[in-house]
Enzyme design. Sequence first.
Site, PDB file in Angstrom:
ATOM      1  N   LYS A 118       0.821  -1.224   0.000  1.00 11.99           N
ATOM      2  CA  LYS A 118       0.000   0.000   0.000  1.00 11.99           C
ATOM      3  C   LYS A 118       0.851   1.268   0.000  1.00 11.99           C
ATOM      4  CE  LYS A 118      -3.353  -2.872   0.220  1.00 11.99           C
ATOM      5  NZ  LYS A 118      -4.213  -3.149  -0.934  1.00 11.99           N
ATOM      6  N   LYS A 160      -1.018   3.360   8.859  1.00 15.07           N
ATOM      7  CA  LYS A 160      -1.550   2.214   8.118  1.00 15.07           C
ATOM      8  C   LYS A 160      -0.437   1.207   7.825  1.00 15.07           C
ATOM      9  CE  LYS A 160      -5.170   4.844   5.713  1.00 15.07           C
ATOM     10  NZ  LYS A 160      -5.791   5.173   4.413  1.00 15.07           N
ATOM     11  N   GLY A 166      -8.072  -2.620   3.190  1.00 11.71           N
ATOM     12  CA  GLY A 166      -9.437  -2.874   3.632  1.00 11.71           C
ATOM     13  C   GLY A 166      -9.653  -2.476   5.082  1.00 11.71           C
ATOM     14  N   GLU A 202      -0.587   8.949   7.202  1.00  6.74           N
ATOM     15  CA  GLU A 202      -1.389   9.911   6.438  1.00  6.74           C
ATOM     16  C   GLU A 202      -2.082  10.853   7.399  1.00  6.74           C
ATOM     17  OE1 GLU A 202      -4.238   7.572   4.240  1.00  6.74           O
ATOM     18  OE2 GLU A 202      -2.833   7.237   2.593  1.00  6.74           O
ATOM     19  N   LYS A 239     -17.817  -3.582   4.894  1.00  8.78           N
ATOM     20  CA  LYS A 239     -18.857  -2.882   4.145  1.00  8.78           C
ATOM     21  C   LYS A 239     -20.192  -3.557   4.406  1.00  8.78           C
ATOM     22  CE  LYS A 239     -15.550  -1.573   0.636  1.00  8.78           C
ATOM     23  NZ  LYS A 239     -14.878  -2.031  -0.588  1.00  8.78           N
ATOM     24  N   ASN A 292      -7.616  -2.714  -5.327  1.00  7.28           N
ATOM     25  CA  ASN A 292      -8.008  -4.088  -5.028  1.00  7.28           C
ATOM     26  C   ASN A 292      -7.866  -4.893  -6.311  1.00  7.28           C
ATOM     27  OD1 ASN A 292     -10.537  -2.661  -3.033  1.00  7.28           O
ATOM     28  ND2 ASN A 292      -8.693  -3.617  -2.285  1.00  7.28           N
ATOM     29  N   ARG A 294      -8.783  -7.865  -7.289  1.00  8.27           N
ATOM     30  CA  ARG A 294      -9.642  -9.050  -7.324  1.00  8.27           C
ATOM     31  C   ARG A 294     -11.056  -8.643  -7.745  1.00  8.27           C
ATOM     32  NH1 ARG A 294      -9.605  -6.986  -2.089  1.00  8.27           N
ATOM     33  NH2 ARG A 294     -11.699  -6.330  -1.475  1.00  8.27           N
TER      34      ARG A 294
HETATM   35  C1  MV4 Z   1      -8.621   6.676   5.592  1.00 12.25           C
HETATM   36  C2  MV4 Z   1      -9.690   7.389   6.158  1.00 12.25           C
HETATM   37  C3  MV4 Z   1      -9.473   8.680   6.562  1.00 12.25           C
HETATM   38  N1  MV4 Z   1      -8.257   9.246   6.425  1.00 12.25           N
HETATM   39  N2  MV4 Z   1      -7.429   7.296   5.475  1.00 12.25           N
HETATM   40  C4  MV4 Z   1     -10.738   2.439   5.457  1.00 12.25           C
HETATM   41  C5  MV4 Z   1     -10.605   1.299   4.550  1.00 12.25           C
HETATM   42  C6  MV4 Z   1      -9.333   1.486   3.838  1.00 12.25           C
HETATM   43  N3  MV4 Z   1      -9.450   1.054   2.480  1.00 12.25           N
HETATM   44  C7  MV4 Z   1      -9.040   2.953   3.950  1.00 12.25           C
HETATM   45  N4  MV4 Z   1      -9.952   3.478   4.917  1.00 12.25           N
HETATM   46  C8  MV4 Z   1      -9.925   4.766   5.320  1.00 12.25           C
HETATM   47  N5  MV4 Z   1      -8.734   5.412   5.178  1.00 12.25           N
HETATM   48  C9  MV4 Z   1      -7.278   8.555   5.882  1.00 12.25           C
HETATM   49  N6  MV4 Z   1      -6.076   9.130   5.750  1.00 12.25           N
HETATM   50  C10 MV4 Z   1     -10.904   6.740   6.266  1.00 12.25           C
HETATM   51  C11 MV4 Z   1     -11.020   5.437   5.863  1.00 12.25           C
HETATM   52  C12 MV4 Z   1     -12.334   4.860   5.978  1.00 12.25           C
HETATM   53  C13 MV4 Z   1     -12.988   4.753   7.232  1.00 12.25           C
HETATM   54  C14 MV4 Z   1     -12.420   5.162   8.444  1.00 12.25           C
HETATM   55  C15 MV4 Z   1     -13.086   5.049   9.659  1.00 12.25           C
HETATM   56  C16 MV4 Z   1     -14.375   4.504   9.674  1.00 12.25           C
HETATM   57  C17 MV4 Z   1     -14.958   4.079   8.514  1.00 12.25           C
HETATM   58  C18 MV4 Z   1     -14.285   4.197   7.276  1.00 12.25           C
HETATM   59  C19 MV4 Z   1     -14.912   3.791   6.088  1.00 12.25           C
HETATM   60  C20 MV4 Z   1     -14.255   3.909   4.896  1.00 12.25           C
HETATM   61  C21 MV4 Z   1     -12.974   4.441   4.843  1.00 12.25           C
END
Ligand code: MV4
Length: 451
Positions: A118, A160, A166, A202, A239, A292, A294
């Site tokens: 990532k 992260k 995910g 981030e 989700k 992703n 897939r």
């Molecule tokens: C984030 C974010 C906010 N700020 N990154 C969640 C799944 C993954 N694919 C990336 N995600 C997120 N990354 C930054 N810098 C918010 C999400 C996020 C999320 C965070 C808290 C609660 C629910 C969420 C749903 C979708 C994405």
Amino acid sequence: MKLFRKMLIANRGEIAVRVIRACKELDIKTVAIFSDIERESLHVRFADEAVCIGPADSKYSYLNIPAILSAAELTDSEAIHPGYGFLSENPQFAEACATAGITFIGPSSESIGIGGDKAKVKQLLKKQGIPVIPGSDGPVESEGMAMKIAKRIGFPIIIKASSGGGGRGMRIVNRKQDLPQALQMAQGEALTLFGSSEAYIEKYLPSIRHIEIQILADDRGNVIHLGERDCTIQRRHQKLIEESPSPVATAKFRKKIGELAVRAARAIRYKNAGTIEFVVDHKQNVYFIEVNTRIQVEHPVTEELTGIDIVKEQLKIAAGYPLPYKQSQIELSGHAIECRINAEDPEKFVPFPGRIAFFLPPGGYGVRVDTAAYTGWTVPPHYDPMIAKLIVHGEDREDAIAIMRRALDEFIIEGIKTNIPFHKKVFSHPDFIKGYFNTNFVDKINPPNEK
Ligand code: MV4
């Protein structure tokens, strides 16, 4: 067109059934694999042949690369479809298939590897001019470096795991004094979860929408997108509801984010079906977050909207056919929404495996149910608790919501608990109906402290 003579489906549940259906329609013979406890599963019944590949524990069955490759060789399978989860984003598996002379239905092992790192893919796409969330350029090497970056971008920040994705292995840090410990814990968690402690930083964006673009790319350099899916309704990064179009997307926005996704796919020489994920803030700023590599759980939403069978396209691409459409030929019609139906306690959000005493899915105009469940089937405790996807397709969002409410009312599942009551709550919530929601929505309607 004879794409493949025989294909092995390296998965279980509804996605195995979904892929078998596509194969049947394309006159491809199918081989199911199953664990000791899944002899009575629907994918086993629907496939032409089935091979038991190990015990219930997926580590020794659905994740067992040597056992799966032997099953493919034993049955003389020409191709393997990995579905989602399990080995679908494992570059070693894609590589092992290639070495064995078996077509892996998906991108190259190299693309899977890039998508799985990532921090690296973010850095690579940033260099190509794709907007990314401000943060570290690649992995953070030390506490000092993390502190410097945090000072520059300001708190809150999010750590992260490079091998995560995910939403797994993420940690939000609100205050400077919490950073050293949070970094250590995040790196430790990443090491146990993914075998690598590498992490990146981030700026944390607190109220965003999660919007992803479905991509199709052939091996001749043609790349198109099939519009967006709004996956903002999640809980703990699972989700729960996905829809298309996004209630916040205008045609202009779709063109912009779609073109970004196509550029990102080209930059990593992507082939087959894939998804480019973005987060979108309240000012409609778009930031790439991950790829992703897939087929995704929520692909039917896009199928309903475009009339394109994405699994069949995956098979055609893998067999070397060019994409049959240009971007200008892609039309999105109406509105589609998917609810993931999980075997779980709707109050506590914990899995609720067990025997289904009665199962009656809804039907009628605009309703599609992708499932491998049936009356008398036992939901095993060993795997993901998602037992069905309820997908509706209406003229517009209001119509789709009306169909979903009607379909949720019709759905009968007895003997186990499911999250259908949760979905009913969402589909009568005024903010959801208006399309006003962000990532806090689920906690708002179902406070976490209520459990
Ligand atoms: C984030 C974010 C906010 N700020 N990154 C969640 C799944 C993954 N694919 C990336 N995600 C997120 N990354 C930054 N810098 C918010 C999400 C996020 C999320 C965070 C808290 C609660 C629910 C969420 C749903 C979708 C994405």
